[in-house]
Structures are given as C-alpha cells and as structure tokens.
Design a protein around this motif. Structure first.
Motif, PDB file in Angstrom:
ATOM      1  N   GLY A  80       0.775  -1.229   0.000  1.00 54.72           N
ATOM      2  CA  GLY A  80       0.000   0.000   0.000  1.00 54.72           C
ATOM      3  C   GLY A  80       0.810   1.284   0.000  1.00 54.72           C
ATOM      4  O   GLY A  80       0.322   2.321   0.432  1.00 54.72           O
ATOM      5  N   ARG A  81       2.074   1.210  -0.491  1.00 57.01           N
ATOM      6  CA  ARG A  81       2.903   2.414  -0.516  1.00 57.01           C
ATOM      7  C   ARG A  81       4.092   2.209  -1.448  1.00 57.01           C
ATOM      8  O   ARG A  81       4.290   1.130  -1.996  1.00 57.01           O
ATOM      9  N   ILE A  82       4.900   3.247  -1.587  1.00 55.80           N
ATOM     10  CA  ILE A  82       6.125   3.152  -2.384  1.00 55.80           C
ATOM     11  C   ILE A  82       7.224   2.563  -1.496  1.00 55.80           C
ATOM     12  O   ILE A  82       7.436   3.020  -0.366  1.00 55.80           O
ATOM     13  N   VAL A  83       7.891   1.532  -2.008  1.00 56.89           N
ATOM     14  CA  VAL A  83       9.004   0.906  -1.300  1.00 56.89           C
ATOM     15  C   VAL A  83      10.282   1.414  -1.966  1.00 56.89           C
ATOM     16  O   VAL A  83      10.482   1.237  -3.165  1.00 56.89           O
ATOM     17  N   GLU A  84      11.135   2.047  -1.184  1.00 52.66           N
ATOM     18  CA  GLU A  84      12.357   2.629  -1.718  1.00 52.66           C
ATOM     19  C   GLU A  84      13.368   1.551  -2.098  1.00 52.66           C
ATOM     20  O   GLU A  84      13.359   0.451  -1.543  1.00 52.66           O
ATOM     21  N   ALA A  85      14.241   1.887  -3.047  1.00 52.65           N
ATOM     22  CA  ALA A  85      15.314   0.974  -3.465  1.00 52.65           C
ATOM     23  C   ALA A  85      16.142   0.593  -2.239  1.00 52.65           C
ATOM     24  O   ALA A  85      16.523   1.448  -1.444  1.00 52.65           O
ATOM     25  N   GLY A  86      16.377  -0.705  -2.061  1.00 50.98           N
ATOM     26  CA  GLY A  86      17.165  -1.201  -0.938  1.00 50.98           C
ATOM     27  C   GLY A  86      16.397  -1.366   0.357  1.00 50.98           C
ATOM     28  O   GLY A  86      16.904  -1.960   1.309  1.00 50.98           O
ATOM     29  N   GLU A  87      15.187  -0.872   0.409  1.00 48.24           N
ATOM     30  CA  GLU A  87      14.379  -0.958   1.632  1.00 48.24           C
ATOM     31  C   GLU A  87      13.921  -2.398   1.867  1.00 48.24           C
ATOM     32  O   GLU A  87      13.600  -3.130   0.940  1.00 48.24           O
ATOM     33  N   VAL A  88      13.889  -2.777   3.133  1.00 48.43           N
ATOM     34  CA  VAL A  88      13.386  -4.096   3.532  1.00 48.43           C
ATOM     35  C   VAL A  88      11.975  -3.921   4.063  1.00 48.43           C
ATOM     36  O   VAL A  88      11.712  -3.044   4.884  1.00 48.43           O
ATOM     37  N   ILE A  89      11.069  -4.763   3.551  1.00 49.91           N
ATOM     38  CA  ILE A  89       9.684  -4.757   4.025  1.00 49.91           C
ATOM     39  C   ILE A  89       9.379  -6.085   4.689  1.00 49.91           C
ATOM     40  O   ILE A  89      10.016  -7.094   4.407  1.00 49.91           O
ATOM     41  N   GLU A  90       8.408  -6.067   5.571  1.00 51.94           N
ATOM     42  CA  GLU A  90       7.969  -7.273   6.281  1.00 51.94           C
ATOM     43  C   GLU A  90       6.498  -7.490   5.961  1.00 51.94           C
ATOM     44  O   GLU A  90       5.697  -6.555   6.051  1.00 51.94           O
ATOM     45  N   LEU A  91       6.178  -8.718   5.558  1.00 54.35           N
ATOM     46  CA  LEU A  91       4.810  -9.038   5.151  1.00 54.35           C
ATOM     47  C   LEU A  91       4.335 -10.319   5.815  1.00 54.35           C
ATOM     48  O   LEU A  91       5.137 -11.219   6.069  1.00 54.35           O
ATOM     49  N   PRO A  92       3.028 -10.461   6.037  1.00 63.38           N
ATOM     50  CA  PRO A  92       2.503 -11.754   6.468  1.00 63.38           C
ATOM     51  C   PRO A  92       2.782 -12.797   5.372  1.00 63.38           C
ATOM     52  O   PRO A  92       2.792 -12.469   4.182  1.00 63.38           O
ATOM     53  N   ALA A  93       3.003 -14.028   5.764  1.00 59.16           N
ATOM     54  CA  ALA A  93       3.347 -15.091   4.811  1.00 59.16           C
ATOM     55  C   ALA A  93       2.319 -15.222   3.699  1.00 59.16           C
ATOM     56  O   ALA A  93       2.685 -15.457   2.544  1.00 59.16           O
ATOM     57  N   GLU A  94       1.043 -15.025   4.012  1.00 62.35           N
ATOM     58  CA  GLU A  94       0.010 -15.173   2.976  1.00 62.35           C
ATOM     59  C   GLU A  94       0.125 -14.098   1.896  1.00 62.35           C
ATOM     60  O   GLU A  94      -0.354 -14.284   0.789  1.00 62.35           O
ATOM     61  N   ARG A  95       0.761 -12.961   2.200  1.00 61.95           N
ATOM     62  CA  ARG A  95       1.017 -11.934   1.177  1.00 61.95           C
ATOM     63  C   ARG A  95       2.398 -12.114   0.556  1.00 61.95           C
ATOM     64  O   ARG A  95       2.595 -11.850  -0.621  1.00 61.95           O
ATOM     65  N   ALA A  96       3.354 -12.530   1.367  1.00 65.07           N
ATOM     66  CA  ALA A  96       4.737 -12.664   0.903  1.00 65.07           C
ATOM     67  C   ALA A  96       4.869 -13.673  -0.231  1.00 65.07           C
ATOM     68  O   ALA A  96       5.748 -13.532  -1.087  1.00 65.07           O
ATOM     69  N   VAL A  97       3.992 -14.668  -0.277  1.00 66.57           N
ATOM     70  CA  VAL A  97       4.085 -15.675  -1.348  1.00 66.57           C
ATOM     71  C   VAL A  97       3.971 -15.040  -2.733  1.00 66.57           C
ATOM     72  O   VAL A  97       4.468 -15.602  -3.704  1.00 66.57           O
ATOM     73  N   PHE A  98       3.368 -13.856  -2.824  1.00 62.30           N
ATOM     74  CA  PHE A  98       3.233 -13.192  -4.119  1.00 62.30           C
ATOM     75  C   PHE A  98       4.557 -12.583  -4.595  1.00 62.30           C
ATOM     76  O   PHE A  98       4.690 -12.234  -5.765  1.00 62.30           O
ATOM     77  N   LEU A  99       5.537 -12.463  -3.705  1.00 66.46           N
ATOM     78  CA  LEU A  99       6.846 -11.938  -4.083  1.00 66.46           C
ATOM     79  C   LEU A  99       7.818 -13.053  -4.459  1.00 66.46           C
ATOM     80  O   LEU A  99       8.844 -12.791  -5.081  1.00 66.46           O
ATOM     81  N   VAL A 100       7.504 -14.283  -4.084  1.00 70.27           N
ATOM     82  CA  VAL A 100       8.359 -15.431  -4.390  1.00 70.27           C
ATOM     83  C   VAL A 100       8.487 -15.571  -5.904  1.00 70.27           C
ATOM     84  O   VAL A 100       7.507 -15.515  -6.636  1.00 70.27           O
ATOM     85  N   GLY A 101       9.711 -15.735  -6.375  1.00 66.85           N
ATOM     86  CA  GLY A 101       9.958 -15.915  -7.799  1.00 66.85           C
ATOM     87  C   GLY A 101      10.245 -14.614  -8.529  1.00 66.85           C
ATOM     88  O   GLY A 101      10.632 -14.629  -9.686  1.00 66.85           O
ATOM     89  N   GLN A 102      10.076 -13.487  -7.867  1.00 68.74           N
ATOM     90  CA  GLN A 102      10.391 -12.195  -8.477  1.00 68.74           C
ATOM     91  C   GLN A 102      11.812 -11.792  -8.062  1.00 68.74           C
ATOM     92  O   GLN A 102      12.046 -10.732  -7.485  1.00 68.74           O
ATOM     93  N   ASP A 103      12.769 -12.665  -8.380  1.00 68.17           N
ATOM     94  CA  ASP A 103      14.139 -12.539  -7.890  1.00 68.17           C
ATOM     95  C   ASP A 103      14.850 -11.260  -8.327  1.00 68.17           C
ATOM     96  O   ASP A 103      15.729 -10.782  -7.621  1.00 68.17           O
ATOM     97  N   GLU A 104      14.506 -10.725  -9.473  1.00 70.63           N
ATOM     98  CA  GLU A 104      15.166  -9.504  -9.933  1.00 70.63           C
ATOM     99  C   GLU A 104      14.572  -8.257  -9.283  1.00 70.63           C
ATOM    100  O   GLU A 104      15.095  -7.158  -9.468  1.00 70.63           O
ATOM    101  N   THR A 105      13.492  -8.437  -8.526  1.00 77.48           N
ATOM    102  CA  THR A 105      12.838  -7.301  -7.881  1.00 77.48           C
ATOM    103  C   THR A 105      12.880  -7.409  -6.360  1.00 77.48           C
ATOM    104  O   THR A 105      13.155  -6.434  -5.675  1.00 77.48           O
ATOM    105  N   TRP A 106      12.612  -8.603  -5.840  1.00 77.18           N
ATOM    106  CA  TRP A 106      12.530  -8.811  -4.399  1.00 77.18           C
ATOM    107  C   TRP A 106      13.494  -9.906  -3.966  1.00 77.18           C
ATOM    108  O   TRP A 106      13.427 -11.035  -4.446  1.00 77.18           O
ATOM    109  N   GLU A 107      14.362  -9.578  -3.029  1.00 78.80           N
ATOM    110  CA  GLU A 107      15.344 -10.527  -2.508  1.00 78.80           C
ATOM    111  C   GLU A 107      14.915 -10.943  -1.102  1.00 78.80           C
ATOM    112  O   GLU A 107      14.636 -10.072  -0.261  1.00 78.80           O
TER     113      GLU A 107
END
Length: 87
Positions: free
Chosen positions: A19-46
């Motif tokens: 729900g916001r802009i995530v800055e380059a290099g910033e670390v975000i914390e998400l509930p596992a049920e949302r975090a699964v949507f970032l899995v596999g986007q290796d060039e964007t989310w580490e």
C-alpha cells in the motif's frame, strides 16, 4: 513474518501489496500469505531473512503414491485378462 528487500533495477517501487512506495534497498515485512506473491520475483525482491528464503525454497514433500490397504498397487501396464503380466 518474512522480510524482502527491494533490489529492483527500477529503484523505488509503488507496491500495492504493502500500500505504498518501497524505496530501493528498503526491507519490508509481510505476512506469509502476502509474501508468497513476491516469491519468484528474484530480480525485484530478494529474501532478507530465513523465513522468506524458506518460502522461496520449500522443503520437497515426497509424493504420496505408496499403496495402502485402501488403494492397491497399480497392475503392470501390460496384463492379460486375468491381470497377469504379459511377457
């Protein structure tokens, strides 16, 4: 909760899942049920912690294919009318 780092080559990202802009290099914390949507986007989310890495590389589960009393073993592919293997 799993943590992910924005490693996008595009820099800051407007990220609807948080729900916001995530800055380059910033670390975000998400509930596992949302975090699964970032899995596999290796060039964007580490993955930034062990919990996020575990989502990205889950332990393999063996297939449940062993015959049980309720599910008999499959007959050989080539059988005669009595179910005996054909030579």
């Amino acid at each position: 909760m799993p943590k992910y780092r924005n490693v996008s080559p595009l820099g800051d990202l407007d990220t609807p899942i948080v729900g916001r802009i995530v800055e380059a290099g910033e670390v975000i914390e998400l509930p596992a049920e949302r975090a699964v949507f970032l899995v596999g986007q290796d060039e964007t989310w580490e993955p930034a912690d062990d919990e996020a890495r575990a989502l990205a590389n889950p332990e393999p589960t063996p297939p449940d294919t062993a015959p049980t009393a309720d599910t008999p073993a499959e007959p050989p592919a080539s059988t005669d009318t009595n179910g005996e293997p054909v030579q």
